[in-house]
Design an enzyme around this catalytic site. Structure first.
Site, short mmCIF file in Angstrom:
data_model
loop_
_atom_site.label_atom_id
_atom_site.label_comp_id
_atom_site.label_asym_id
_atom_site.label_seq_id
_atom_site.Cartn_x
_atom_site.Cartn_y
_atom_site.Cartn_z
N HIS A 1 0.81 -1.21 0.00
CA HIS A 1 0.00 0.00 0.00
C HIS A 1 0.85 1.27 0.00
O HIS A 1 0.34 2.37 -0.24
CB HIS A 1 -0.92 0.01 1.22
CG HIS A 1 -2.25 0.67 0.96
ND1 HIS A 1 -2.38 1.77 0.14
CD2 HIS A 1 -3.50 0.41 1.42
CE1 HIS A 1 -3.64 2.15 0.12
NE2 HIS A 1 -4.34 1.33 0.87
N ASP B 1 -2.50 2.15 -4.39
CA ASP B 1 -3.66 2.18 -3.50
C ASP B 1 -4.67 1.11 -3.90
O ASP B 1 -4.50 0.39 -4.88
CB ASP B 1 -4.31 3.57 -3.50
CG ASP B 1 -4.76 4.03 -4.88
OD1 ASP B 1 -5.09 3.15 -5.71
OD2 ASP B 1 -4.79 5.24 -5.14
#
Length: 390
Positions: free
Chosen positions: A363, A367
């Site tokens: 992450h 995203d």
């Protein structure tokens, strides 16, 4: 002029290597390109070659030492040459383990010698013999010139009966330690987030059968590798690497395939998978898998990956799983079993083989929306695989 023999970085994440055996010794004459020693790193064993011709004047590390990259491990030059400046700059960042400690951690392996010198054995075979405690003097090599190869050691190990069923503590070392260190690094640094989808593999199975009827055998894994490779070209951030504070886009799409062995985990890499045909991916994947099972993979075949596919679906009971990212890659795809399930198609109920795809992504780099669209593209290509057949 004296030349330093330096342990160079062989992969993005390599920080150290294990010195398995010195092939040459102090005072030996060596030629440029000749093997000097065996280095275990990145789950493969390689021979470190001499960077110059001359006399091996100094060996800085003993067998069994863990050596940081960029360390000077030996010096080649002319007899009587002053090498003090090179030696003083080769102080290692880590202290090599004492020989006595090494001897207590691993079984003693006797190596047969003859009038013509030491036993001839490949680096991977020597590592296997050391790990399994096989006496090399009891093995007759079947390789070129009587060289002992990995298959010889594996055959000898299969005939060796353990003296006791009692389990003894084992020191985490060698390739198992490399695996542990890499997975620990991934868990400490990457922010692992999984996304799971189901994929209908009806069309993929049909394509596989069509290839087989034409005389070419491909697998569902080959189709998934090709689909992932093409999707990576459309979603380049998933094909990037976070190296320190720098996000490095990768120019090549190199897909690693996780191969689980009895006591090891190897990830050979199919280079430029996006440019290969399905049959080429199948052929290369089969070659790499066979080399992995025979413990004959080279570092070149184990490094350079930009994305990894791990398929546990063939074990039947694995519905889904979230694998650990192979650092410094950004994502990894876990594939579960294909299970017949009723699904709605055009308002009707049909039973289709549905497999699970779990994308685990970092992450810090991408995203959730980007990762989801990337996985959706992989799913779309698997469900409509004719675009992969070309």
């Amino acid at each position: 002029m004296a030349t330093a023999v330096v342990l160079k970085k062989l992969s993005w994440t390599m920080e150290e290597g294990l010195l398995g055996k010195w092939i040459k010794h102090e005072g030996d004459q060596v030629k440029e390109g000749e093997p000097l020693c065996e280095i275990e790193t990145e789950k493969a064993t390689d021979e470190l070659q001499a960077p110059a011709s001359g006399t091996l004047l100094k060996i800085a590390f003993g067998e069994g030492s863990t050596i940081p990259v960029n360390s000077v491990i030996a010096v080649i030059g002319s007899p009587g040459e002053d090498i003090s400046a090179i030696i003083s700059s080769s102080i290692p960042a880590k202290t090599a383990p004492a020989p006595a400690a090494i001897e207590t951690q691993k079984p003693v392996i006797q190596e047969k010698t003859s009038d013509v010198g030491e036993v001839r054995i490949s680096p991977s075979a020597r590592r296997l013999a050391r790990e399994r405690g096989i006496d090399l003097s009891q093995i007759i090599g079947t390789g070129p010139g009587g060289r002992i190869v990995s298959e010889d050691v594996l055959n000898a190990a299969s005939k060796t009966q353990p003296p006791s069923t009692q389990q003894k503590p084992a020191v985490l070392a060698g390739h198992r330690k490399v695996i542990a260190d890499r997975l620990s690094l991934s868990a400490r640094t990457a922010v692992h987030v999984p996304v799971t989808m189901e994929v209908d593999v009806t069309a993929a199975n049909k394509l596989k059968n069509e290839f087989q009827e034409s005389g070419t055998k491909i697998s569902i894994t080959d189709i998934i590798v090709k689909a992932a490779a093409l999707a990576l070209t459309e979603f380049p951030r998933a094909n990037s690497m976070l190296l320190g504070e720098e996000l490095k886009p990768m120019n090549e799409v190199n897909v690693g395939i996780a191969v689980g062995l009895e006591e090891d985990l190897l990830v050979p890499v199919i280079k430029n998978a996006n440019t290969l045909s399905l049959s080429e991916i199948a052929r290369k994947g089969k070659e790499l898998a066979e080399s992995a099972k025979n413990h004959s993979l080279s570092s070149k075949e184990m490094t350079g990956g930009t994305f990894t596919v791990s398929n546990l679906g063939m074990f039947g009971d694995v519905i889904l799983f979230a694998p650990i990212i192979n650092p410094p890659e950004t994502a990894i795809l876990g594939v579960g079993r294909a299970n017949p399930k009723p699904i709605a198609i055009d308002g009707a109920i049909a039973v289709r083989p549905m497999a699970t795809l779990t994308l685990v992504f970092d992450h810090r780099v991408i995203d959730g929306v980007y990762a989801t669209k990337f996985l959706q593209r992989i799913k779309e290509l698997i469900q409509n695989p004719q675009a992969l057949a070309g």
